[in-house]
Write a protein that holds these residues in place. Structure first.
Motif, PDB file in Angstrom:
ATOM      1  N   ASN A 294      10.129   7.962 -10.921  1.00 55.61           N
ATOM      2  CA  ASN A 294      11.357   7.443 -10.249  1.00 55.61           C
ATOM      3  C   ASN A 294      11.179   6.245  -9.371  1.00 55.61           C
ATOM      4  N   VAL A 295      11.828   5.174  -9.506  1.00 54.58           N
ATOM      5  CA  VAL A 295      11.843   4.059  -8.764  1.00 54.58           C
ATOM      6  C   VAL A 295      13.094   3.659  -7.947  1.00 54.58           C
ATOM      7  N   VAL A 296      13.243   3.664  -6.688  1.00 56.68           N
ATOM      8  CA  VAL A 296      14.417   3.315  -6.011  1.00 56.68           C
ATOM      9  C   VAL A 296      15.119   1.759  -6.257  1.00 56.68           C
ATOM     10  N   PRO A 297      16.280   1.608  -6.822  1.00 59.70           N
ATOM     11  CA  PRO A 297      16.557   0.475  -7.220  1.00 59.70           C
ATOM     12  C   PRO A 297      16.422  -0.584  -5.900  1.00 59.70           C
ATOM     13  N   SER A 298      15.634  -1.600  -6.038  1.00 57.75           N
ATOM     14  CA  SER A 298      15.236  -2.243  -4.970  1.00 57.75           C
ATOM     15  C   SER A 298      15.948  -3.716  -5.032  1.00 57.75           C
ATOM     16  N   GLN A 299      16.198  -4.240  -3.411  1.00 55.73           N
ATOM     17  CA  GLN A 299      16.718  -5.478  -3.368  1.00 55.73           C
ATOM     18  C   GLN A 299      15.945  -6.312  -2.273  1.00 55.73           C
ATOM     19  N   THR A 300      14.736  -5.996  -2.463  1.00 50.82           N
ATOM     20  CA  THR A 300      13.610  -6.344  -1.799  1.00 50.82           C
ATOM     21  C   THR A 300      12.479  -7.122  -2.531  1.00 50.82           C
ATOM     22  N   ASN A 301      11.300  -7.233  -2.110  1.00 52.87           N
ATOM     23  CA  ASN A 301      10.172  -7.878  -2.614  1.00 52.87           C
ATOM     24  C   ASN A 301       9.226  -6.604  -2.870  1.00 52.87           C
ATOM     25  N   PHE A 302       9.432  -5.405  -2.919  1.00 52.45           N
ATOM     26  CA  PHE A 302       8.695  -4.066  -2.846  1.00 52.45           C
ATOM     27  C   PHE A 302       9.465  -3.117  -3.700  1.00 52.45           C
ATOM     28  N   LEU A 303       8.871  -1.883  -4.252  1.00 58.39           N
ATOM     29  CA  LEU A 303       9.527  -0.895  -4.884  1.00 58.39           C
ATOM     30  C   LEU A 303       8.770   0.484  -4.172  1.00 58.39           C
ATOM     31  N   LEU A 304       9.622   1.339  -4.095  1.00 54.96           N
ATOM     32  CA  LEU A 304       9.345   2.697  -3.518  1.00 54.96           C
ATOM     33  C   LEU A 304       9.538   3.466  -4.788  1.00 54.96           C
ATOM     34  N   VAL A 305       8.079   3.980  -5.131  1.00 55.86           N
ATOM     35  CA  VAL A 305       7.843   4.826  -6.159  1.00 55.86           C
ATOM     36  C   VAL A 305       7.563   6.306  -5.865  1.00 55.86           C
ATOM     37  N   GLU A 306       8.314   7.234  -6.532  1.00 57.84           N
ATOM     38  CA  GLU A 306       8.181   8.752  -6.273  1.00 57.84           C
ATOM     39  C   GLU A 306       7.219   9.123  -7.481  1.00 57.84           C
ATOM     40  N   PHE A 307       6.307  10.037  -7.159  1.00 56.16           N
ATOM     41  CA  PHE A 307       5.323  10.562  -8.086  1.00 56.16           C
ATOM     42  C   PHE A 307       5.661  12.003  -8.263  1.00 56.16           C
ATOM     43  N   PRO A 308       5.076  12.668  -9.304  1.00 58.78           N
ATOM     44  CA  PRO A 308       5.358  14.103  -9.256  1.00 58.78           C
ATOM     45  C   PRO A 308       4.605  14.860  -7.926  1.00 58.78           C
ATOM     46  N   GLU A 309       5.228  15.934  -7.694  1.00 57.37           N
ATOM     47  CA  GLU A 309       4.745  16.743  -6.403  1.00 57.37           C
ATOM     48  C   GLU A 309       3.393  16.892  -6.537  1.00 57.37           C
ATOM     49  N   GLY A 310       2.713  16.618  -5.206  1.00 60.24           N
ATOM     50  CA  GLY A 310       1.191  16.630  -5.095  1.00 60.24           C
ATOM     51  C   GLY A 310       0.413  15.475  -5.649  1.00 60.24           C
ATOM     52  N   THR A 311       0.950  14.625  -6.165  1.00 60.29           N
ATOM     53  CA  THR A 311      -0.048  13.631  -7.030  1.00 60.29           C
ATOM     54  C   THR A 311       0.071  12.255  -6.053  1.00 60.29           C
ATOM     55  N   ALA A 312       0.781  11.983  -5.274  1.00 59.90           N
ATOM     56  CA  ALA A 312       0.859  10.531  -4.844  1.00 59.90           C
ATOM     57  C   ALA A 312      -0.365  10.195  -4.060  1.00 59.90           C
ATOM     58  N   GLU A 313      -0.816  11.143  -3.017  1.00 62.52           N
ATOM     59  CA  GLU A 313      -2.085  10.799  -2.456  1.00 62.52           C
ATOM     60  C   GLU A 313      -2.974  10.730  -3.232  1.00 62.52           C
ATOM     61  N   ASN A 314      -3.433  11.194  -4.494  1.00 66.58           N
ATOM     62  CA  ASN A 314      -4.272  11.095  -5.556  1.00 66.58           C
ATOM     63  C   ASN A 314      -4.386   9.862  -6.058  1.00 66.58           C
ATOM     64  N   VAL A 315      -3.059   9.251  -6.352  1.00 68.44           N
ATOM     65  CA  VAL A 315      -2.801   7.908  -6.955  1.00 68.44           C
ATOM     66  C   VAL A 315      -3.211   6.917  -6.044  1.00 68.44           C
ATOM     67  N   TYR A 316      -2.709   7.019  -4.576  1.00 73.20           N
ATOM     68  CA  TYR A 316      -3.059   6.177  -3.744  1.00 73.20           C
ATOM     69  C   TYR A 316      -4.612   5.762  -3.517  1.00 73.20           C
ATOM     70  N   GLU A 317      -5.305   7.209  -3.551  1.00 71.14           N
ATOM     71  CA  GLU A 317      -6.667   7.017  -3.417  1.00 71.14           C
ATOM     72  C   GLU A 317      -7.192   6.530  -4.511  1.00 71.14           C
ATOM     73  N   TYR A 318      -6.879   6.597  -5.628  1.00 70.50           N
ATOM     74  CA  TYR A 318      -7.592   6.012  -6.839  1.00 70.50           C
ATOM     75  C   TYR A 318      -7.372   4.631  -7.036  1.00 70.50           C
ATOM     76  N   LEU A 319      -6.233   4.140  -6.567  1.00 63.52           N
ATOM     77  CA  LEU A 319      -6.059   2.607  -6.400  1.00 63.52           C
ATOM     78  C   LEU A 319      -6.828   2.038  -5.366  1.00 63.52           C
ATOM     79  N   MET A 320      -6.803   2.790  -4.233  1.00 64.75           N
ATOM     80  CA  MET A 320      -7.824   2.019  -3.282  1.00 64.75           C
ATOM     81  C   MET A 320      -9.438   2.204  -3.720  1.00 64.75           C
ATOM     82  N   LYS A 321      -9.818   3.095  -4.497  1.00 65.94           N
ATOM     83  CA  LYS A 321     -11.114   3.112  -4.938  1.00 65.94           C
ATOM     84  C   LYS A 321     -11.462   1.977  -6.003  1.00 65.94           C
ATOM     85  N   ASN A 322     -10.323   1.603  -6.464  1.00 66.16           N
ATOM     86  CA  ASN A 322     -10.462   0.463  -7.506  1.00 66.16           C
ATOM     87  C   ASN A 322     -10.141  -0.924  -6.928  1.00 66.16           C
ATOM     88  N   GLY A 323      -9.892  -0.985  -5.586  1.00 64.13           N
ATOM     89  CA  GLY A 323      -9.434  -2.159  -4.699  1.00 64.13           C
ATOM     90  C   GLY A 323      -8.215  -2.605  -4.626  1.00 64.13           C
TER      91      GLY A 323
END
Length: 365
Positions: A294-323
């Motif tokens: 789910n992505v909030v329709p944006s009028q900015t230069n960013f997107l707010l993305v909703e991840f399945p329950e309990g997965t957002a932190e894991n995605v965030y950490e995975y992205l950081m691990k990959n720079g």
């Protein structure tokens, strides 16, 4: 017992503004997509103007930012006498709270909104009222219901940060019509250059029609001058006069004024940045939605993305691990959401690929 200096009681426990991460352990040059900076970059003319001021560093800047104010007025067809420049629009937002609110007063803002509002309200001993968002933007009816005799300011960051959603102009006018005359409506249009919705307006018309409205803008987003801290406001004399009395006399430095002036005069560069931003906002939204997110329709230069329950932190950490540094938002009551700033073409493609990898199981190994 030794006596020590003591701040106001309401300062105790005040948490300072927390900026997003800029470094990752073990990653030499991480990609920062967490601060809503413009990857398109500033106008070359702004860079040239900035560099030229190196020989004038022994001189104080123009205390009124006069040339910059007149340039802004010319481009936006405004009255230059109603423009106040500041060290970022957050300086002006802070000045508003410190000038018009104090102990036992109230300010109102959206639950998901710019953190400076509640921080500075607490700094003066005022109470901040956070009204739940409606469809991710400010809730006009909720805000009007929250107004009391103690309310001094209502802040609407439109479009909203961190959601990217916006309030249509008709609703902004309805909000103002429902406010008492003594309450100041602050239209924080930091992302105004990003917005292209037909029913969006930043706020100039209300400022010119009423004494209790002020609009704030910034050069930190699509103008890409975030490091220089330049913002501006458009308001009535009744609001601006106190701000001029209490602001620092040389609040916008000389190089910042010069760069912002050149950026304003280079509207062709801004148009290219706006086009780039819209193009990639649409591409990234489509890619993320195709993943089932789910992505909030944006009028900015960013997107707010909703991840399945309990997965957002894991995605965030995975992205950081990959720079890749994005903005994880549990502290703002959004534990399932990550904010993604639009980056370069390569960065955008790479971050989408990494999210796909993580969602397909790579991040759970």
């Amino acid at each position: 017992m030794t006596m020590q200096p003591k701040a106001h009681s309401w300062i105790e426990g005040l948490a300072p503004y927390k900026a997003g991460k800029a470094k990752v352990d073990g990653v030499e040059n991480p990609v920062k997509l967490s601060a809503n900076e413009s990857t398109y970059g500033p106008s070359p003319k702004a860079l040239e103007a900035y560099q030229k001021e190196a020989v004038s560093l022994h001189r104080y800047p123009d205390p009124a930012s006069s040339e910059l104010s007149y340039a802004i007025a010319r481009v936006h067809n405004l009255d230059a006498r109603r423009i106040l420049c500041g060290a970022g629009s957050d300086e002006i937002l802070t000045l508003l709270i410190h000038s018009f609110a104090g102990p036992e007063d109230e300010i109102i803002h959206s639950q998901y909104g710019f953190a400076v509002y509640p921080i500075q309200a607490q700094a003066v001993g005022a109470r901040s009222i956070a009204v739940p968002n409606k469809d991710w933007a400010a809730d006009v009816d909720g805000i009007l219901a929250a107004v009391t005799a103690r309310t001094k300011l209502v802040f609407i960051d439109n479009p909203n940060n961190p959601t990217g959603a916006y309030v249509p102009w008709a609703e902004i006018k309805r909000l103002h019509a429902g406010l008492p005359a003594h309450v100041i409506l602050v239209l924080d249009a930091a992302y105004g250059e990003c917005a292209d919705a037909e029913d969006y307006q930043a706020g100039e018309a209300l400022v010119e029609a009423f004494d209790n409205v002020i609009m704030t803008r910034t050069f930190s987003k699509l103008y890409a001058l975030a490091a220089l801290r330049v913002g501006w406001a458009y308001g009535s004399e009744a609001i601006l006069d106190p701000l001029h009395r209490v602001r620092m006399p040389f609040n916008v430095n000389t190089a910042a004024q010069a760069a912002a002036l050149a950026a304003v005069d280079d509207q062709e560069h801004l148009k290219k940045a706006v086009f780039y931003n819209k193009k990639w906002r649409e591409i990234l939204t489509a890619e993320l939605v195709a993943m089932g997110l789910n992505v909030v329709p944006s009028q900015t230069n960013f997107l707010l993305v909703e991840f399945p329950e309990g997965t957002a932190e894991n995605v965030y950490e995975y992205l950081m691990k990959n720079g890749y540094i994005l903005r994880y938002l549990p502290g703002q009551g959004l534990p399932n959401h990550i904010r993604l700033t639009i980056g370069s073409e390569q960065e955008n493609n790479s971050v989408i690929a990494l999210i796909k990898e993580c969602m397909n199981g790579s991040g759970y190994e």
